[in-house]
Design a protein around this motif. Structure first.
Motif, short mmCIF file in Angstrom:
data_model
loop_
_atom_site.label_atom_id
_atom_site.label_comp_id
_atom_site.label_asym_id
_atom_site.label_seq_id
_atom_site.Cartn_x
_atom_site.Cartn_y
_atom_site.Cartn_z
N ARG A 22 11.38 -12.85 -5.78
CA ARG A 22 10.05 -12.67 -6.35
C ARG A 22 9.30 -13.99 -6.32
N PRO A 23 8.25 -14.07 -5.51
CA PRO A 23 7.45 -15.30 -5.49
C PRO A 23 6.86 -15.58 -6.88
N GLY A 24 6.67 -16.83 -7.17
CA GLY A 24 6.09 -17.21 -8.46
C GLY A 24 6.61 -18.57 -8.86
N GLU A 53 6.00 -21.44 -12.50
CA GLU A 53 5.75 -21.64 -13.92
C GLU A 53 4.83 -20.55 -14.44
N ASP A 108 10.20 -20.56 -20.83
CA ASP A 108 10.00 -20.42 -19.39
C ASP A 108 11.04 -21.29 -18.69
N THR A 151 5.50 -17.35 -14.67
CA THR A 151 5.76 -16.02 -14.14
C THR A 151 6.64 -15.21 -15.09
N ARG A 152 7.69 -15.84 -15.64
CA ARG A 152 8.58 -15.18 -16.61
C ARG A 152 8.55 -16.02 -17.89
N ILE A 204 12.96 -15.73 -9.57
CA ILE A 204 11.58 -16.17 -9.37
C ILE A 204 11.54 -17.58 -8.80
N ARG A 217 5.87 -12.22 -20.70
CA ARG A 217 5.39 -11.98 -19.34
C ARG A 217 6.61 -11.75 -18.46
N ASP A 218 6.64 -10.64 -17.77
CA ASP A 218 7.80 -10.19 -16.98
C ASP A 218 8.92 -9.85 -17.96
#
Length: 128
Positions: free
Chosen positions: A55-57, A59, A78, A61-62, A49, A112-113
């Motif tokens: 994978r665009p993104g 803070e 994170d 995102t995962r 990420i 998340r993710d």
């Protein structure tokens, strides 16, 4: 799932450790001697990420939790928020004791993710 990536990782003495990643919702059960105390270093690198990553993104995102023998070690963790993409991040926990079955159990739970880790290093404190 286990994947391998090949991009250089900043801050890593051993690039290959941070270029292999396990992700998903998973646990590691590491057998150790009962009665011992252990230091564990969880090794992370956000290879997937970020800007110019597959994978665009960024803070947020995962985000995931890490538990040790059922106790929360890292909440809403994170990697990208702490160091960005392609940068090694180690988290060391000292004095860990095994459960009654002689195991150190690390559980990675997605918020998340997917959760992820690159490596886990365990050292018996008696050998230090």
């Amino acid at each position: 799932m286990l994947v391998q990536r090949h991009d250089p990782v900043a801050g890593a003495d051993d690039q290959e450790i941070y270029q292999n990643e396990r992700f998903g919702n998973f646990s590691y059960m590491i057998p150790v001697a009962l009665g011992g105390r252990y230091d564990a270093t969880l090794k992370f690198c956000e290879n997937w990420i970020g800007p110019d990553r597959p994978r665009p993104g960024g803070e947020g995102t995962r985000v995931f939790d890490v538990l040790f023998n059922g106790r929360l070690l890292l909440a809403n963790f994170d990697v990208f928020k702490q160091v960005g993409s392609l940068h090694a991040l180690d988290k060391t926990f000292k004095g860990l004791e095994p459960n009654a079955q002689g195991k150190l159990i690390f559980t990675f739970t997605p918020t998340r993710d997917y959760a992820m880790v690159n490596a886990i290093e365990v050292v018996d404190q008696a050998w230090k």
